[in-house]
Design an enzyme around this catalytic site. Structure first.
Site, short mmCIF file in Angstrom:
data_model
loop_
_atom_site.label_atom_id
_atom_site.label_comp_id
_atom_site.label_asym_id
_atom_site.label_seq_id
_atom_site.Cartn_x
_atom_site.Cartn_y
_atom_site.Cartn_z
CD GLU A 113 -2.89 1.29 2.26
OE1 GLU A 113 -2.89 0.45 3.18
OE2 GLU A 113 -3.81 2.10 2.07
CB CYS A 123 -7.53 2.95 3.83
SG CYS A 123 -8.00 2.09 5.32
CG ASN A 138 -8.98 -2.26 2.11
OD1 ASN A 138 -8.27 -3.27 2.08
ND2 ASN A 138 -8.89 -1.36 3.06
CD GLU A 139 -9.79 -2.21 6.85
OE1 GLU A 139 -9.13 -3.18 7.22
OE2 GLU A 139 -9.73 -1.10 7.40
O1 AHR Z 1 -2.45 -1.39 6.83
C1 AHR Z 1 -2.93 -0.13 7.17
C2 AHR Z 1 -4.44 -0.03 6.99
O2 AHR Z 1 -5.09 -0.88 7.87
C3 AHR Z 1 -4.95 -0.45 5.65
O3 AHR Z 1 -4.88 0.55 4.71
C4 AHR Z 1 -6.36 -0.81 5.92
O4 AHR Z 1 -6.88 -1.76 5.04
C5 AHR Z 1 -6.35 -1.25 7.36
O5 AHR Z 1 -7.31 -0.63 8.10
#
Ligand code: AHR
Length: 658
Positions: free
Chosen positions: A45, A244, A375-376
């Site tokens: 990321e 994120c 993503n989440e």
């Molecule tokens: O790894 C950091 C963040 O943690 C990522 O961007 C996200 O997916 C998670 O909340």
């Protein structure tokens, strides 16, 4: 190969049966499950300056004057743009349009060339190495007057010159120029100074400096030392671009892969969502140039021998921020992005998105097999959107494996709802995230022992032990965290029939530009090191094997923390190795005797041992290998290996089948 025993580290030998404390049995001939080649991968990321300022080797910050403050990163010390003393010259950013890529350029007016300087500060400085060569490039359009040359210098403290090159500029009309600048000294925080010969006006854009020595020598490519650290992890997959960052704080600021491909000067800019995320770690100069875009991610996956795993926005902005939702009847363009991405990766080079890939230098397909939706995300709105993506992707690409997500937590309402719904939908692979204290990792090594074998496969997509608390700036990559992750990972491996992908998160952090800690790899402008956690990942990933084996202790039970011991075992069908991972989380050494059943093994084996006396031990730029594996020899008697496990240790035993 027999290695010299180091008296400092471990003592492995043939011990008599009286000294044994734990008797284990390894069933070497029965494969319990296939270990997927994707089992241990990496999660990339653009957080912590991982891309711009990190992996992407560009050294000029805001090379195209596109940041929100288009002067950010640039100074004109002799003619500050706010001062009235502009006698020697002045540079102003000119905006050609409101939106779109490359909307700005720099208009420079020189009245007295001798007094004018334009300086770029780099990403917390520029790391230059003595004798190394750097590629200078820029676009220029000469205007009125007689400016005939630009002079580029690396400068250090007190304006000390650390290398210089001159580039003649001859033509009117936009033209790109290139030159080489060789550094005369090593400096972590050099700057780039540009001066001019002649007076008049000149427009400049895309002012860029890259090391010539990049990964695979690619022009304007990636930082070699950082990719090497990734390569050494032997990753089975590369997940990108986040995190994120996929979602954005708002939908308008989500990651849109189409804006990251094609010629770099035509790629868009975006404020990095981590720029403002944490008030305790503000990073106002954090933007995404997309120089590291989707083509480069696919290429990197190929270089690493890793399956590419792109994750796309599903029409939901980060639910920790605005949670903005695209209405269901406006979701089509988002779904189309996913379909077009598959064509970009795998389509014919003749036309469409496949041709875009081919024009970038890769006519062969990238052979994309996995795609992530969201993503989440959590809640019913996610499930609705996931269903729409799934239907469209499977209709066109029935073999594409879709990765869905169960939200940011490993338990609780969001997780349970997501898992239940995704299970009902027969989701193929579900991404789980857990950022938890080290103790949690030790206590949950049996997490997947209880999973439904008929349910979705699992991607442990983001996990890391947090020494203080999630998102605390005081979290450390210490040995306690790394060892606890190792204990947990024996549980991932033991459940390789369910768990098919795993990755630590986040991957990388710039020592001065980070927002989130802990991170697997730390770097500055010149150096990089793997943390203790990195070496845990590396030991598992470079010893992943092909077949899961049963290793049990008392009462034929797997080792899941009894007496502080954890174990998993695999066979590597290609090398004929039996590989046993043992974690001892207790403060005392302990002895294990492992009887190997079903195969005859050679008399000699090796042990890779990762340990530290101190639970708070960390690697650092000064001591990058403080916590790193040491290789030892082991001896075997009567088809059994006996080994003393150090206190607080991970030991990987490698035995050879005869
Ligand atoms: O790894 C950091 C963040 O943690 C990522 O961007 C996200 O997916 C998670 O909340």
């Amino acid at each position: 190969m027999i290695k010299t025993l180091s008296s400092l580290i471990l003592f492995f030998s043939i011990l008599s049966l009286q000294a044994q404390q734990h008797e284990l049995t390894l069933k070497a001939s029965e494969s319990m499950a296939t270990i997927q080649p994707t089992m241990y991968g990496i999660f990339f990321e653009d957080i912590n300056f991982a891309a711009d300022g990190g992996l992407y080797a560009e050294m000029v910050k805001n090379r195209s004057f596109e940041f929100e403050d288009p002067n950010m990163g640039w100074q004109q010390p002799q003619s500050d743009r706010f001062s009235l003393n502009k006698e020697s010259g002045i540079a102003n950013v000119v905006k050609t349009m409101e939106n779109g890529p490359n909307r700005n350029y720099l208009h420079v007016m020189i009245n007295k060339a001798a007094g004018y300087e334009l300086i770029n500060e780099g990403f917390r400085g520029m790391g230059v190495q003595k004798d190394a060569r750097y590629l200078i490039s820029f676009g220029a359009d000469r205007g009125e007057g007689n400016i005939d040359k630009l002079i580029f210098q690396f400068i250090g403290d007190n304006d000390k010159v650390l290398g210089k090159t001159e580039v003649p500029v001859s033509d009117k009309g936009w033209k790109y120029y290139e030159a080489t600048l060789q550094a005369t000294a090593t400096e972590m925080k050099a700057k780039l100074k540009i001066t001019f010969s002649g007076n008049g006006t000149i427009d400049l854009d895309m002012i860029s400096v890259f090391p010539e020595d990049t990964w695979k020598g690619r022009k304007k490519g990636l930082r070699k030392d950082l990719v090497q650290l990734l390569y050494d992890l032997n990753p089975g997959f590369l997940r990108f671009p986040g995190g994120c960052i996929v979602e954005g704080r708002t939908l308008a600021r989500r990651y849109q892969w189409k804006k990251t491909v094609g010629p770099i000067e035509e790629r868009d800019y975006l404020i990095n969502r981590w720029n403002t995320e944490f008030s305790h770690r503000p990073t106002p100069d954090y933007f995404q140039s997309f120089g590291l875009g989707f083509f480069e991610y696919f290429q990197l996956s190929e270089d690493l021998g890793a399956e590419p795993l792109p994750i796309l926005s599903c029409g939901m902005a980060c639910q920790f921020n605005t949670g903005e939702l695209v209405p269901m009847d406006e979701l089509d363009p988002y779904i189309q992005d996913a379909l077009d991405l598959i064509e970009f990766a795998n389509g014919s080079f003749i036309s469409g998105w496949g041709k875009v890939r081919a024009d970038m230098g890769h006519p062969e397909p990238f052979n994309l097999k996995y795609i992530g939706v969201g993503n989440e995300q959590w809640g019913p709105e996610y499930i609705k959107r996931y269903k729409a993506f799934e239907a469209a992707i499977k209709a066109e690409y029935p073999d594409m494996v879709i990765v869905s997500g169960s939200g940011p937590f490993p338990d609780g309402e969001f997780f349970e709802y997501g898992m239940e719904e995704l299970t009902k939908l027969n989701a193929e692979i579900v991404d789980e995230h857990y950022y938890r204290p080290p103790q949690w990792f030790q206590e949950h090594a049996d997490r997947y022992d209880h999973y439904d074998r008929k349910g979705p496969k699992i991607f442990a997509g983001e996990y890391a032990a947090q020494s203080v608390a999630i998102a605390s700036p005081d979290n450390k990559n210490n040995w306690e965290c790394a060892m606890s992750e190792a204990a947990f990972m024996t549980g991932l491996e033991r459940n390789a029939d369910v768990v098919v992908m795993t990755s630590y998160a986040p991957l990388m952090a710039h020592a001065e530009g980070w927002q989130w800690t802990p991170d697997l790899i730390w770097f500055n402008n010149l150096e990089a090191y793997g943390t203790a956690n990195y070496y845990v990942q590396k030991l598992f990933a470079t010893n992943s094997g092909t077949d899961l084996l049963s290793i049990t202790g008392k009462a034929n039970k797997p080792l899941i923390g009894q007496d502080g011991l954890y174990a998993s075992a695999v066979k590597d069908a290609e090398s004929g190795d039996l590989i046993i991972k043992l974690v001892n989380v207790k403060a005392d050494a302990t002895t294990v005797s492992i009887e190997v059943k079903g195969e005859k093994i050679e008399k000699e084996g090796t042990a890779l041992v990762l340990t530290s006396d101190k639970m708070d031990a960390v690697n650092s730029f000064e001591t990058p290998m403080q916590v790193s594996p040491k290789e030892m020899a082991v001896s075997i008697k009567k088809n059994a290996v006996t080994a003393e496990l150090k206190p607080h240790s991970l030991t990987v035993l490698k035995l050879k089948i005869k």
